[in-house]
Design an enzyme around this catalytic site. Structure first.
Site, PDB file in Angstrom:
ATOM      1  N   LYS A 161     -34.176  36.782  24.372  1.00  0.00           N
ATOM      2  CA  LYS A 161     -33.721  36.269  25.656  1.00  0.00           C
ATOM      3  C   LYS A 161     -34.745  36.579  26.744  1.00  0.00           C
ATOM      4  CE  LYS A 161     -28.754  36.928  24.812  1.00  0.00           C
ATOM      5  NZ  LYS A 161     -27.512  37.546  25.357  1.00  0.00           N
ATOM      6  N   GLY A 167     -28.584  30.518  32.453  1.00  0.00           N
ATOM      7  CA  GLY A 167     -28.246  29.146  32.132  1.00  0.00           C
ATOM      8  C   GLY A 167     -28.660  28.712  30.745  1.00  0.00           C
ATOM      9  N   GLY A 168     -28.854  29.675  29.845  1.00  0.00           N
ATOM     10  CA  GLY A 168     -29.194  29.316  28.470  1.00  0.00           C
ATOM     11  C   GLY A 168     -30.658  29.036  28.224  1.00  0.00           C
ATOM     12  N   HIS A 211     -16.663  34.276  24.293  1.00  0.00           N
ATOM     13  CA  HIS A 211     -17.269  34.641  25.578  1.00  0.00           C
ATOM     14  C   HIS A 211     -16.119  34.982  26.527  1.00  0.00           C
ATOM     15  CE1 HIS A 211     -20.316  33.558  28.967  1.00  0.00           C
ATOM     16  NE2 HIS A 211     -19.351  34.310  29.438  1.00  0.00           N
ATOM     17  N   LYS A 240     -20.620  26.140  30.422  1.00  0.00           N
ATOM     18  CA  LYS A 240     -19.170  26.162  30.213  1.00  0.00           C
ATOM     19  C   LYS A 240     -18.547  24.795  30.476  1.00  0.00           C
ATOM     20  CE  LYS A 240     -19.398  30.939  31.760  1.00  0.00           C
ATOM     21  NZ  LYS A 240     -19.187  31.863  32.893  1.00  0.00           N
ATOM     22  N   GLU A 292     -23.864  40.301  30.418  1.00  0.00           N
ATOM     23  CA  GLU A 292     -24.528  40.279  31.723  1.00  0.00           C
ATOM     24  C   GLU A 292     -23.474  40.344  32.810  1.00  0.00           C
ATOM     25  OE1 GLU A 292     -26.631  36.662  32.474  1.00  0.00           O
ATOM     26  OE2 GLU A 292     -24.973  35.377  31.887  1.00  0.00           O
ATOM     27  N   ASN A 294     -22.611  38.534  36.527  1.00  0.00           N
ATOM     28  CA  ASN A 294     -22.930  37.515  37.519  1.00  0.00           C
ATOM     29  C   ASN A 294     -22.547  38.032  38.893  1.00  0.00           C
ATOM     30  OD1 ASN A 294     -23.993  35.376  35.898  1.00  0.00           O
ATOM     31  ND2 ASN A 294     -21.931  35.046  35.120  1.00  0.00           N
ATOM     32  N   ARG A 296     -21.988  36.945  41.865  1.00  0.00           N
ATOM     33  CA  ARG A 296     -21.601  35.876  42.786  1.00  0.00           C
ATOM     34  C   ARG A 296     -20.205  35.382  42.433  1.00  0.00           C
ATOM     35  NH1 ARG A 296     -21.741  31.850  39.117  1.00  0.00           N
ATOM     36  NH2 ARG A 296     -23.409  31.829  37.561  1.00  0.00           N
TER      37      ARG A 296
END
Length: 451
Positions: A161, A167-168, A211, A240, A292, A294, A296
């Protein structure tokens, strides 16, 4: 909070700009919308009492221009900036600039964003806090040879990664030693092209996980609320498609441990604001691992709002302005089940190609437990420059099956004419036997599309 001393600039567009605008009005706070030339006729701009253009259509010339957003704030007398999601929402430098200019950034500190945005540093922080992490490298993998040694130690399959990714992008799986060289080179090249940083880290690849993400809300006084979890396993290319709360297969004992881990993660990062701690849950072993955080507001935040009865955007603003959380964890209880479906301007028959254009007719479904967050209106022209999200359909029911049925009925009623959308695709997905049974994982949607 003094209503006369606070004025919030909304540095985003589309449905999330409208959502924040409504939250500001509910709080009695004046607000300003900034917009690009392509968004001059969008609904948030039309409904705003004050709006200012900050550049041409491309995001690189408008919504990603920190200097123009700051200038707009100074010009209009704004005292705070809400970044929404995407664009500059998780940019530590932007948060720092806001602070340096005397503006309140409606989000966590620049230090917290930077720490949690660095995947390797975030993982190290979580390990120290006792949060379960996926076995892998302790930091950046310096070379392909080092990656090979580590992969041999922890066992294949592994995933590489991008340290600065999201965003993949910059992610590659190697099922065995033979696939590792190509995976390493490809992931590094994609990371360099997408983020300007070729650094990679390596993790054990968890096969067929769910997930599951935990919503948290923390204030400046050390109070942390855990507002349940969302299952976001139905994804296409790491994006998603459907989210629901709670996760239908998460055992209660695992749920409690996951909530505790999420709170530990927040406290370890000295985090303030709304945030989401994302985990991979392995049903076969009942283990979960930190993925992870996020830093926000999430696109899927309405799912949590429907179940917990809290306006997350309003709470986010209040916390950013220095207020103490008015709730205690023991006072809050989840209610029922909620499902969110993202409706995009894309054509599933053409590999989900973007479909900008004019909306000739728009009908929003209604009824008990049905909510639609959208910036659409008849005559609106969907621009080709941004994310293709048109609307979020959110439903609530006393149980999962009732919520699912309501979502199916609402999608049948939802009408968007003039542009091709994913609404029918989403309806078929909710009626698929795997979704009905709750028998799916992060790779299920991709498998269904390949059939």
């Amino acid at each position: 909070m003094s209503e006369t001393s606070v004025k919030i600039l909304i540095a985003n567009r589309g449905e999330i700009a409208l959502r924040i605008l409504r939250a500001c009005r509910m709080l009695g706070l004046p607000s300003i919308i900034v917009f690009s030339e392509a968004d001059r006729d969008t609904l948030p701009v039309r409904l705003a009492k004050e709006a200012i253009c900050i550049g041409s259509a491309p995001a690189s010339d408008s919504y990603l221009k920190a200097d123009r957003i700051i200038a707009a704030a100074e010009l209009t007398g704004a005292t705070a900036i809400h970044p929404g999601y995407g664009f500059l929402a998780e940019n530590p430098r932007f948060a720092e600039i806001c602070s340096d200019c005397g503006l309140t950034f409606v989000g966590p500190s620049a230090e917290a964003i930077e720490l949690l945005g660095d995947k390797a540093a975030a993982k190290a922080t979580m390990q120290k806090a006792g949060v379960p992490v996926v076995p892998g490298s302790d930091g950046v993998v310096a070379s392909e040879a080092e990656a090979a040694r580590l992969a041999q130690k922890i066992g294949y399959p592994i995933i590489l990664k991008a340290v600065s990714g999201g965003g993949g992008k910059g992610m590659r799986v190697a099922a065995d030693a033979g696939q590792l060289p190509d995976a390493f080179l490809t992931a590094a090249a994609e990371a360099k092209a997408g983020f300007g940083d070729a650094s990679l880290y390596l993790e054990k690849y968890i096969v067929a996980p769910r997930h599951v993400e935990v919503q948290i809300l923390a204030d400046k006084f050390g109070n942390v609320l855990c507002l349940g979890e969302r299952d976001c396993s139905l994804q296409r290319r790491h994006q998603k498609v459907v989210e629901e709360s709670p996760c239908a297969i998460l055992p209660d004992d695992v749920r409690k441990k996951m909530y505790k881990a999420a709170c530990n993660a927040v406290q370890a990062a000295k985090y303030v604001g709304v945030g989401t701690v994302e985990f991979l849950f392995e049903p076969s072993t009942k283990n979960f691992y930190f993925m992870e955080m996020n830093t926000r507001l999430q696109v899927e935040h309405p799912v949590t709002e429907m179940v917990w009865g809290i306006d997350l955007v309003a709470a986010q603003i209040r916390v950013a302005l220095g207020e103490k959380l008015p709730w205690k964890q023991s006072e809050l209880q989840p209610r029922g089940h909620a499902i969110e479906v993202r409706v995009n301007a894309e054509d599933p028959a053409r590999d989900f190609a973007p479909c900008p254009g004019k909306v000739d007719f728009f009908h929003v479904p209604g009824g008990p437990g049905v909510r639609v967050d959208s910036h659409l209106y008849e005559g609106y022209v969907v621009p080709p420059f941004y994310d293709s999200l048109l609307a979020k359909l959110i439903v609530h029911g006393d149980n999962r099956e009732l919520a699912r049925n309501r979502a199916v009925c609402a999608l049948e009623e939802l009408t968007i004419e003039g542009v091709t959308t994913t609404a029918e695709f989403a309806r078929a997905l909710l009626e698929n036997e795997k979704f009905v049974r709750g028998d799916f994982h992060t790779g299920t949607l991709q498998e269904l599309l390949q059939q």
